[in-house]
Motif scaffolding. Structure first.
Motif, short mmCIF file in Angstrom:
data_model
loop_
_atom_site.label_atom_id
_atom_site.label_comp_id
_atom_site.label_asym_id
_atom_site.label_seq_id
_atom_site.Cartn_x
_atom_site.Cartn_y
_atom_site.Cartn_z
N VAL A 106 29.76 41.01 6.64
CA VAL A 106 30.48 40.69 7.87
C VAL A 106 29.57 40.92 9.08
CG1 VAL A 106 32.60 41.10 9.18
CG2 VAL A 106 32.58 41.52 6.71
N GLU A 107 29.40 39.87 9.90
CA GLU A 107 28.43 39.94 11.01
C GLU A 107 28.92 40.73 12.21
OE1 GLU A 107 26.61 36.39 12.42
OE2 GLU A 107 26.15 35.64 10.40
N GLN A 108 30.14 40.48 12.65
CA GLN A 108 30.62 41.05 13.91
C GLN A 108 31.29 42.42 13.69
OE1 GLN A 108 29.95 39.61 16.86
NE2 GLN A 108 28.87 38.02 15.70
N GLU A 109 31.02 43.35 14.58
CA GLU A 109 31.56 44.71 14.45
C GLU A 109 33.09 44.71 14.49
OE1 GLU A 109 31.87 48.33 13.46
OE2 GLU A 109 29.87 47.48 13.61
N GLU A 110 33.69 43.90 15.37
CA GLU A 110 35.16 43.89 15.44
C GLU A 110 35.78 43.31 14.17
OE1 GLU A 110 33.77 40.38 18.13
OE2 GLU A 110 33.08 42.39 17.57
N ASP A 111 35.08 42.36 13.53
CA ASP A 111 35.56 41.81 12.26
C ASP A 111 35.44 42.85 11.15
OD1 ASP A 111 36.10 39.44 13.55
OD2 ASP A 111 34.20 38.49 12.95
N ARG A 112 34.35 43.63 11.18
CA ARG A 112 34.18 44.71 10.20
C ARG A 112 35.33 45.71 10.33
NH1 ARG A 112 28.34 45.76 12.09
NH2 ARG A 112 27.28 43.94 11.26
#
Length: 196
Positions: A26-32
């Motif tokens: 997962v690239e984006q911190e908020e998506d993680r």
């Protein structure tokens, strides 16, 4: 006198860090953060550990709470989360020492059925004198019944047994079953001294 050592698996024998697969897929911190909350901290995780759903079925429930654009990443994390499971530093050496000292070794783990695949990264199942995995008996720690189940299954005396877990609540559950225990913070030398 202690004769039996009962190990939790996650973060005692094998590292459990969902961040490894989250950062890998997962690239984006908020998506993680979203996938961590909904997958690893959501109700399906407990249901899998209870053996009520399979690892594959976890995706079905979680995907309803995660945007469709993240379903590919979610599926990868659902199927390959155990890529993080590597032996905890010093764990194999401590188990070897305990065997040499004549202790019988057991594992009591909250885990889904995939336990039987990734646990081999630590040792063959028959390295231990007994293993109880929550998904097989539909009970999870710290329910006192799971500790009693292990004691009954392997005919262990609680006062002769010592439980090691990284979660204080799980150690408290063992103590309710009459089993001494210690919260593990990465220091096997401290555990060794607790057994003396």
């Amino acid at each position: 006198m202690i004769k039996n050592i009962i190990f939790d698996m996650g973060n005692v024998l094998l590292q459990y860090d969902p961040g490894v697969c989250l950062h890998h897929f997962v690239e984006q911190e908020e998506d993680r953060a979203l996938i961590r909350r909904e997958l690893f901290e959501g109700p399906e995780w407990v249901e899998g550990d209870l053996g009520h759903i399979t690892d594959e079925e976890r995706f079905d429930g979680v995907s309803r709470r995660v945007p469709e654009r993240l379903h590919g990443e979610l599926k990868a994390c659902t199927e390959q989360w155990h890529m993080c499971m590597r032996p905890v530093a010093g764990a194999k050496e401590f188990c070897g020492y305990a065997k040499e000292q004549g202790y019988r070794l057991f594992v009591l783990s909250n885990a889904s059925s995939s336990f039987y695949q990734y646990f081999q990264r630590f040792a063959p199942l028959d390295y231990f004198d007994g293993i109880v995995v929550s998904c097989d008996i539909h009970m999870i720690k710290p329910d006192v019944r799971i500790y009693q189940y292990l004691l009954d299954k392997y005919q262990l005396m609680p006062e002769e047994s010592f439980f090691i877990d990284d979660m204080p609540g799980n150690v408290a559950g063992a103590q309710k079953a009459g089993i001494r225990g210690a919260v593990f913070h990465g220091d096997f030398e401290k555990i060794r001294k607790s057994l003396e």
